[in-house]
Design a protein around this motif. Structure first.
Motif, PDB file in Angstrom:
ATOM      1  N   PHE A  13       6.506  -0.434  11.552  1.00 50.57           N
ATOM      2  CA  PHE A  13       5.780   0.529  10.478  1.00 50.57           C
ATOM      3  C   PHE A  13       6.290   1.847  10.738  1.00 50.57           C
ATOM      4  CE2 PHE A  13       2.804   3.119   8.658  1.00 50.57           C
ATOM      5  CZ  PHE A  13       2.738   2.846   7.708  1.00 50.57           C
ATOM      6  N   ARG A  32      -2.425   2.609   6.165  1.00 52.54           N
ATOM      7  CA  ARG A  32      -2.517   1.363   7.161  1.00 52.54           C
ATOM      8  C   ARG A  32      -3.548   1.316   7.887  1.00 52.54           C
ATOM      9  NH1 ARG A  32      -0.719   0.345  12.542  1.00 52.54           N
ATOM     10  NH2 ARG A  32       0.329  -1.685  12.623  1.00 52.54           N
ATOM     11  N   GLU A  44       0.312  -8.109   9.022  1.00 49.20           N
ATOM     12  CA  GLU A  44       1.016  -7.080   8.366  1.00 49.20           C
ATOM     13  C   GLU A  44       2.830  -7.716   8.520  1.00 49.20           C
ATOM     14  OE1 GLU A  44       1.843  -2.176   9.301  1.00 49.20           O
ATOM     15  OE2 GLU A  44       1.926  -3.835  11.100  1.00 49.20           O
ATOM     16  N   VAL A  46       6.613  -5.875   7.870  1.00 47.88           N
ATOM     17  CA  VAL A  46       7.283  -4.695   7.492  1.00 47.88           C
ATOM     18  C   VAL A  46       8.671  -5.070   7.054  1.00 47.88           C
ATOM     19  CG1 VAL A  46       8.505  -2.897   8.614  1.00 47.88           C
ATOM     20  CG2 VAL A  46       5.963  -3.442   9.225  1.00 47.88           C
ATOM     21  N   SER A  53       5.875  -1.988   3.462  1.00 46.40           N
ATOM     22  CA  SER A  53       5.310  -2.987   4.371  1.00 46.40           C
ATOM     23  C   SER A  53       4.096  -3.883   3.361  1.00 46.40           C
ATOM     24  CB  SER A  53       4.499  -2.338   5.777  1.00 46.40           C
ATOM     25  OG  SER A  53       3.761  -1.298   5.023  1.00 46.40           O
ATOM     26  N   TRP A  68       0.437  -3.642  -0.615  1.00 48.68           N
ATOM     27  CA  TRP A  68       1.810  -3.234   0.168  1.00 48.68           C
ATOM     28  C   TRP A  68       1.977  -1.738   0.104  1.00 48.68           C
ATOM     29  CZ3 TRP A  68       4.241  -5.758  -5.040  1.00 48.68           C
ATOM     30  CH2 TRP A  68       4.026  -7.114  -4.623  1.00 48.68           C
TER      31      TRP A  68
END
Length: 139
Positions: A13, A32, A44, A46, A53, A68
């Protein structure tokens, strides 16, 4: 389609935030964190090539994800795949697509709004299967 990385830590991330301002990186990281606070067992994914993500109850973008994160030059977009169908009494959602809507986050104060948390809570239960039992993220 670009391959995604199903991850259990923040390294992939943080990599998609490279080159963004410190403010945008902070907003994206706080967003996040909010997602994982609302649903600790979030899955999650990415996508390095897309610099985005996805978050859901499973890794499938179109059937298991509820949000997202996309970091732009001056703000972060928190997009909802089925945002057009979500209740949004605070009027946070923008966009005109048939399905996808997004919230533009330009400050940490935007991320801290209780209405954003409520929108995420609603999105988690909308059109996605139940979440996994185990926590899937570590800092």
């Amino acid at each position: 389609m670009a391959a995604g990385i199903v991850t259990t830590d923040s390294v992939p991330f943080r990599a998609i935030l490279e080159g963004r301002s410190e403010e945008v990186r902070d907003i994206a990281s706080a967003t996040r964190g909010l997602i994982f606070d609302v649903l600790p067992q979030t899955v999650e994914v990415v996508w390095p090539a897309q610099r985005s993500s996805g978050y859901g109850t499973g890794p499938k973008k179109n059937s298991e994800q509820f949000a997202w994160i996309l970091a732009h030059a001056a703000h972060v977009a928190l997009a909802f795949p089925y945002g057009a169908e979500l209740d949004d009494p605070a009027g946070l959602l923008g966009g005109t697509g048939a399905r996808v809507r997004n919230v533009r986050l330009a400050s940490l104060e935007d991320v801290a709004r209780p209405e954003l948390r409520a929108l995420l809570e609603h999105a988690i239960g909308h059109r996605v299967p139940p979440p996994p039992v185990e926590v899937t993220v570590a800092d």
